[in-house]
Design a protein around this motif. Structure first.
Motif, PDB file in Angstrom:
ATOM      1  N   LEU A  11       5.338 -18.825  15.107  1.00 33.95           N
ATOM      2  CA  LEU A  11       4.394 -18.402  14.061  1.00 33.95           C
ATOM      3  C   LEU A  11       5.105 -17.951  12.783  1.00 33.95           C
ATOM      4  CD1 LEU A  11       1.618 -16.458  16.022  1.00 33.95           C
ATOM      5  CD2 LEU A  11       1.425 -18.658  14.849  1.00 33.95           C
ATOM      6  N   GLN A  14       5.874 -20.895  10.793  1.00 34.12           N
ATOM      7  CA  GLN A  14       4.636 -21.471  10.241  1.00 34.12           C
ATOM      8  C   GLN A  14       4.224 -20.678   8.996  1.00 34.12           C
ATOM      9  OE1 GLN A  14       1.457 -21.861  13.159  1.00 34.12           O
ATOM     10  NE2 GLN A  14       2.927 -22.304  14.770  1.00 34.12           N
ATOM     11  N   HIS A  15       4.403 -19.338   9.072  1.00 30.53           N
ATOM     12  CA  HIS A  15       4.011 -18.486   7.945  1.00 30.53           C
ATOM     13  C   HIS A  15       4.879 -18.744   6.720  1.00 30.53           C
ATOM     14  CE1 HIS A  15       1.777 -15.418  10.675  1.00 30.53           C
ATOM     15  NE2 HIS A  15       1.091 -16.511  10.455  1.00 30.53           N
ATOM     16  N   SER A 309      -3.093 -16.050  20.231  1.00 36.14           N
ATOM     17  CA  SER A 309      -1.843 -16.300  19.507  1.00 36.14           C
ATOM     18  C   SER A 309      -0.667 -16.587  20.434  1.00 36.14           C
ATOM     19  CB  SER A 309      -1.523 -15.102  18.605  1.00 36.14           C
ATOM     20  OG  SER A 309      -1.496 -13.915  19.372  1.00 36.14           O
ATOM     21  N   THR A 318       0.754 -23.123  17.550  1.00 31.11           N
ATOM     22  CA  THR A 318      -0.272 -22.698  16.590  1.00 31.11           C
ATOM     23  C   THR A 318      -1.316 -21.840  17.306  1.00 31.11           C
ATOM     24  OG1 THR A 318      -1.524 -24.721  17.034  1.00 31.11           O
ATOM     25  CG2 THR A 318      -0.008 -24.771  15.191  1.00 31.11           C
TER      26      THR A 318
END
Ligand SMILES: [Zn+2]
Length: 432
Positions: A11, A14-15, A309, A318
């Motif tokens: 994550l 991804q951020h 999550s 994701t």
């Protein structure tokens, strides 16, 4: 069909990707969106102060009412650049017009390609699209483009007419349906009446939109159980909306629709506006990435979903969304329990003797919420009434009032509270 690298990353990575996309979006709306230009000026927001997704909380929300009242002000491009116009289904109030540019259509195609791959799709599949392709809808068009991009086959049958659906299945031998799940019931009925073996039809899966097919614990809803008891097909759940121009579709683990971080920043917020934790429910709030025509920042969808999550067994890292458990406006606080009408619908749907019903919420003399179910039923004796109430108590831990009445009275209430295409099963008489 491979999964994009970004979706396999943790994550935090991804951020990082989203931070870049978000700053592009903010400078874009600050230059091109009459609505956000004015909002940023009024609220003294400088786009370059927002460094990434963690700073989103400093930006105000966009409400559905903003879009309804000032629809034109959300358009960032002139009419000469818009290719396709669609509207929202208008379940709550006036429909909203969304315009898509050529790049928005490409983005929509990519979104649906990702979704179909996620739902175990490949170039070998043939999809029968039962979803409407016209009538200003976005979904049917999105599916058509996604199937094309995947290199699979597509048959645009459109909605209704079980006879035409079965005729097509017999002649073309599709492997998948794209449909509102409840339509599979009249398809099953037609098949029975005409000696068609649904399980020999070659249909392996159905991509389901518009209605929930799972409960929050991912078990099948009453509707999905009814379908599956006759027809052995995999049912993939989808959560999508016209405003977000993006879909959350389940993978073959069937544990929530996957987020595609390249297309959307997702927040799932509690009543105080804080991000909820893994497994908790909250309101879905979205910020579109890469949209040119009508981009949205922190748009409150009003949909309540569970948020997950933890990494998925399919390999994607994701986050995922569970089924929509209700609309924020429909939330009922009943004797210390938070409930949504959908939970009642699922239980009432289990009783074949009940032909029609409405759930009515009202405010009682002490100012708290009250629930009454009006049902048209073949059985109306005390024993059946007790069975029904006990079942609701066991599932939801509340005992609403129950009244058996004539179908005409229920239909009259449904017509009076009509929501366009959808039958009104929930009537909100609460004050304030
Ligand atoms: Zn997965």
């Amino acid at each position: 069909m491979s999964i994009p690298d970004l979706e396999l990353m943790p994550l935090s990575e991804q951020h990082q990707f989203q931070n870049q996309k978000l700053s592009e979006l903010l400078s874009y709306v600050q230059s091109n969106s009459p609505h956000y230009k004015e909002l940023f000026r009024k609220e003294k927001i400088s786009a370059d102060k927002i460094k990434g997704v963690d700073d989103l909380k400093h930006l105000p929300f966009t409400q559905k009412e903003d879009l309804q009242l000032h629809n034109d002000n959300f358009f960032c491009v002139g009419k000469s650049t818009i290719i396709d116009y669609v509207t929202t289904s208008g379940t709550l109030g006036e429909p909203i017009i969304i315009g898509l540019t050529e790049n928005d259509l490409k983005r929509l195609e990519y979104n649906e390609y990702l979704s179909l791959v996620c739902a175990n799709g490949s170039a070998d599949d043939i999809y029968q699209i039962i979803t409407t392709l016209d009538r200003r809808f976005m979904a049917g068009l999105a599916y058509y483009m996604g199937v094309r991009r995947m290199g699979a086959g597509v048959i645009r049958v459109g909605s209704g007419i079980p006879e035409l659906q079965w005729d097509t299945i017999r002649k073309v031998k599709p492997t998948a349906l794209i449909t509102v799940p409840s339509f599979m019931l009249p398809m099953i009925r037609f098949a029975k009446q005409h000696d068609i073996d649904v399980n020999a039809s070659g249909i392996k899966k159905a991509i389901c939109i518009g209605e929930p097919i799972r409960n929050p614990d991912f078990s099948y809803s009453t509707l999905a159980e009814k379908i599956r008891s006759e027809w052995n097909v995999e049912l993939y759940s989808t959560y999508a909306s016209t405003e977000m121009q993006t879909a959350f579709t389940e993978c073959s683990q069937f544990n929530g629709g996957h987020h595609h971080p390249e297309l959307l920043v997702l927040e799932v917020l509690d009543e105080n506006g804080n991000q909820v934790g893994n497994g908790e429910p909250g309101e879905v709030v979205i910020t579109t990435l890469g949209v040119e025509g009508v981009p949205l920042i922190r748009y409150k969808t009003g949909d309540i979903c569970h948020y997950f999550s933890d990494p998925c067994k399919c390999g994607r890292q994701t986050v995922r969304l569970g089924p929509v458990i209700g609309r924020k406006k429909q939330m009922i606080k009943y004797k210390g329990t938070t409930l949504y009408p959908q939970a009642f619908f699922d239980i009432l749907g289990r009783f074949d003797d009940i032909s029609n019903y409405v759930v009515v919420a009202s405010t009682n003399a002490t100012g708290t919420d009250e629930i009454k179910i009006l049902a048209a039923s073949k059985k109306t004796d005390l024993e059946f009434e007790k069975e029904l109430i006990d079942h609701i108590k066991a599932k939801l831990r509340v005992a609403p009032k129950l009244e058996f009445t004539a179908n005409e009275i229920i239909e009259m209430l449904q017509n009076k509270n009509s929501l366009g295409r959808k039958v009104a099963r929930f009537i909100d008489e609460r004050k304030g």
